[in-house]
Design a protein around this motif. Structure first.
Motif, PDB file in Angstrom:
ATOM      1  N   LYS A 148       0.792  -0.793   0.180  1.00  0.00           N
ATOM      2  CA  LYS A 148       0.378   0.313  -0.477  1.00  0.00           C
ATOM      3  C   LYS A 148       0.611   1.343   0.384  1.00  0.00           C
ATOM      4  O   LYS A 148       0.062   2.560  -1.194  1.00  0.00           O
ATOM      5  N   ARG A 149       1.583   1.064   0.901  1.00  0.00           N
ATOM      6  CA  ARG A 149       2.173   2.412   0.677  1.00  0.00           C
ATOM      7  C   ARG A 149       3.320   2.406  -0.563  1.00  0.00           C
ATOM      8  O   ARG A 149       3.337   4.057  -0.957  1.00  0.00           O
ATOM      9  N   MET A 150       3.756   1.984  -1.510  1.00  0.00           N
ATOM     10  CA  MET A 150       4.475   1.524  -2.197  1.00  0.00           C
ATOM     11  C   MET A 150       3.474   2.137  -3.526  1.00  0.00           C
ATOM     12  O   MET A 150       3.752   3.018  -4.510  1.00  0.00           O
ATOM     13  N   PHE A 151       2.354   1.795  -3.756  1.00  0.00           N
ATOM     14  CA  PHE A 151       0.786   1.596  -4.916  1.00  0.00           C
ATOM     15  C   PHE A 151       0.346   3.390  -4.531  1.00  0.00           C
ATOM     16  O   PHE A 151       0.473   4.082  -5.058  1.00  0.00           O
ATOM     17  N   THR A 152       0.438   3.510  -3.251  1.00  0.00           N
ATOM     18  CA  THR A 152       0.409   5.874  -3.371  1.00  0.00           C
ATOM     19  C   THR A 152       1.299   6.406  -3.300  1.00  0.00           C
ATOM     20  O   THR A 152       1.169   7.218  -3.910  1.00  0.00           O
ATOM     21  N   ALA A 153       2.810   5.654  -2.714  1.00  0.00           N
ATOM     22  CA  ALA A 153       4.201   6.705  -3.193  1.00  0.00           C
ATOM     23  C   ALA A 153       3.840   6.728  -5.099  1.00  0.00           C
ATOM     24  O   ALA A 153       3.777   8.214  -5.899  1.00  0.00           O
ATOM     25  N   LEU A 154       3.745   5.327  -5.835  1.00  0.00           N
ATOM     26  CA  LEU A 154       3.523   5.864  -7.457  1.00  0.00           C
ATOM     27  C   LEU A 154       2.087   6.313  -7.551  1.00  0.00           C
ATOM     28  O   LEU A 154       2.307   7.460  -8.752  1.00  0.00           O
ATOM     29  N   THR A 155       1.162   6.800  -7.072  1.00  0.00           N
ATOM     30  CA  THR A 155      -0.018   7.221  -7.530  1.00  0.00           C
ATOM     31  C   THR A 155       0.105   8.392  -7.315  1.00  0.00           C
ATOM     32  O   THR A 155      -0.171   8.971  -8.282  1.00  0.00           O
ATOM     33  N   ALA A 156       0.473   8.902  -6.297  1.00  0.00           N
ATOM     34  CA  ALA A 156       0.829  10.679  -5.597  1.00  0.00           C
ATOM     35  C   ALA A 156       2.024  11.147  -6.301  1.00  0.00           C
ATOM     36  O   ALA A 156       2.451  12.207  -6.185  1.00  0.00           O
ATOM     37  N   ASN A 157       3.212  10.613  -7.169  1.00  0.00           N
ATOM     38  CA  ASN A 157       4.344  10.703  -8.211  1.00  0.00           C
ATOM     39  C   ASN A 157       5.506  11.200  -7.017  1.00  0.00           C
ATOM     40  O   ASN A 157       6.070  11.857  -7.516  1.00  0.00           O
ATOM     41  N   GLN A 158       5.409  10.754  -6.146  1.00  0.00           N
ATOM     42  CA  GLN A 158       6.072  10.914  -4.810  1.00  0.00           C
ATOM     43  C   GLN A 158       7.326   9.697  -4.831  1.00  0.00           C
ATOM     44  O   GLN A 158       8.002   8.927  -3.806  1.00  0.00           O
ATOM     45  N   TRP A 159       7.998   9.011  -6.212  1.00  0.00           N
ATOM     46  CA  TRP A 159       8.304   8.200  -5.807  1.00  0.00           C
ATOM     47  C   TRP A 159       9.692   7.816  -6.010  1.00  0.00           C
ATOM     48  O   TRP A 159      10.648   7.147  -5.623  1.00  0.00           O
TER      49      TRP A 159
END
Length: 471
Positions: free
Chosen positions: A110-121
């Protein structure tokens, strides 16, 4: 749901076409500048939007170097930023698959998916490394397109009933009027594509406005199998799109003969050039080795194939409320090398058109499309489940002693696979084969022990071996 329609220019003035080509060339420079500046982590990857890019260019005066009208370069910037965003989202799909393979912890996923969606990767080392691997910096290769905003074009019908489309040119308050070969006026945002002296006008319409979308779907549940001689064969044994095979075979034979002749002419031109007769070589290349006529013939063939496939899918949906089909968007690597002639006939783009037609028609007409795992559906008997032998359009079941029509047998298996609790859509084909073999073994153990003594002649006469073939 939106669908794309294409209108073509008719007998366009060469001067007008040249003016449109120059405008498209300048707008291609705009696209290249957008890709160069913002096609990386510092651009779309950081959440930058096209409106902020336009504001920056207006302040810095970047737009002055292109020599096009304001609305033209602004729409081009918006379109190019949308292309960069699409390439970014495509890379995220591969990264998500990597995340699923890397960890099974729900919180970490969930943490990684959220970072991808918010362009915070970019701040995460693993995500940044994966995004650099899957998201390469692209570059613009489009120099033949013009995007026209919805309120910047108009249409008019002349006294002879011809439809004219007026779009902005390079000069302010001067429109370029394009004669169209249709009587339906394009609407909304337009995309003009310049190909071979002709203008293609691409625009979108609401699918609910189409007459085909207002046709109700059927009530049955059918499975369909993609074929070559016909577009689809359903589980009731009905073939749809029977002219597809003739279209593909005829086009393949024509291409084979045309390419043979072009190769001979190219050889003559090269020989003439080596002898120093450059005038003859130029005449051959200019008059016999052009691409405009070839490209138009290819476009006409693709349009005929699309019509045949979409008509076939409409006929399936006429009788079905639920359509079970294999996922045709997947790529399957074959083990047998095929010749060029066979590869032309089995071109992968026809499979993509079939997948598009099934998805589009089912959505527009309210039918449900169910994708199933198609592993071994063409190699298993739908009656007993035993793996048999396929030869052309015939399937031989060694257990049932029956010869089935191969496409009908596969369509029935696809229909049964839709409700199979053990075989999911992404089950590996090795496991699917093991499941089918286990089922066959269990079915065999329930049978009574066979008498090993030779059967008498009258018993053999009462129960002969059956052989039937479905129509």
């Amino acid at each position: 749901m939106k669908v794309t329609r294409i209108a073509y220019s008719a007998r366009l003035n060469p001067g007008k076409y040249a003016a449109l080509v120059e405008q498209a060339r300048r707008l291609g420079r705009v696209r290249s500048e957008v890709w160069q500046r913002y096609g990386s982590i510092a651009g779309v990857g950081s959440g930058l939007r096209d409106r902020r890019v336009r504001d920056r260019w207006l302040v810095e005066g970047v737009h002055l170097q292109f020599g096009v009208l304001a609305n033209a370069w602004k729409e081009t910037v918006r379109d190019a930023m949308a292309d960069i965003t699409a390439s970014l989202e495509a890379a995220k799909v591969e990264v998500r698959r990597t995340i699923n393979r890397r960890t099974s912890d729900p919180a970490e996923r969930k943490r990684m998916f959220t970072a991808l969606t918010a362009n915070q990767w970019a701040s995460d080392p693993f995500l940044a490394r994966q995004m650099r691997q899957h998201w390469k910096r692209g570059k613009n290769g489009t120099h033949d397109q013009i995007v026209v905003r919805a309120d910047k074009h108009n249409t008019i019908v002349d006294g002879r009933g011809r439809l004219w489309l007026a779009v902005p040119g390079l000069d302010r308050r001067k429109l370029v009027r394009i004669p169209l070969s249709t009587t339906v006026a394009p609407s909304g945002t337009l995309r003009l594509i310049l190909r071979g002296g002709r203008v293609e006008v691409h625009y979108q319409i609401d699918a609910s406005q189409m007459r085909s979308s207002q046709r109700p779907c059927g009530e049955a549940t059918v499975g369909v199998d993609k074929g070559y001689t016909e577009a689809l064969t359903d589980s009731d044994g009905v073939r749809h799109g029977c002219g597809l095979g003739e279209l593909l075979t005829g086009e393949s034979n024509r291409l084979k003969e045309r390419n043979r002749r072009r190769a001979k002419l190219r050889s003559i031109a090269n020989t003439a050039a080596l002898r120093g007769d450059h005038a003859k070589a130029h005449r051959i290349k200019a008059n016999n080795l052009g691409v405009m006529k070839r490209d138009r013939q290819a476009a006409r063939h693709r349009a005929l194939v699309r019509t045949e496939i979409f008509t076939a899918v409409h006929r399936v949906v006429d009788k079905a409320a639920t359509v079970a089909a294999e996922d045709l968007t997947k790529t399957f690597a074959g083990h047998k090398a095929l010749g060029r002639n066979i590869n032309r006939r089995l071109a992968g783009w026809t499979k993509g058109v079939t997948a598009e037609a099934l998805k589009s028609v089912s959505e527009r007409r309210g039918s449900a499309l169910v994708h199933v795992n198609a592993a071994y559906t063409s190699q298993a008997c739908h009656r007993c489940g035993r793996l048999g032998r396929r030869s052309g359009d015939r399937f031989h079941c060694t257990r049932c002693r029956v010869v089935w029509q191969a496409d009908v047998n596969a369509a029935i298996n696809i229909l049964h696979r839709a409700g199979d609790p053990d075989i999911a859509l992404h089950t590996p084909h090795q496991k699917v084969k093991q499941i089918l073999q286990d089922r066959t073994d269990r079915h065999r153990t329930r049978l009574p022990v066979q008498d090993s003594s030779p059967a008498p002649a009258e018993r053999r006469a009462n129960y002969p071996n059956r052989s039937a073939m479905s129509n």
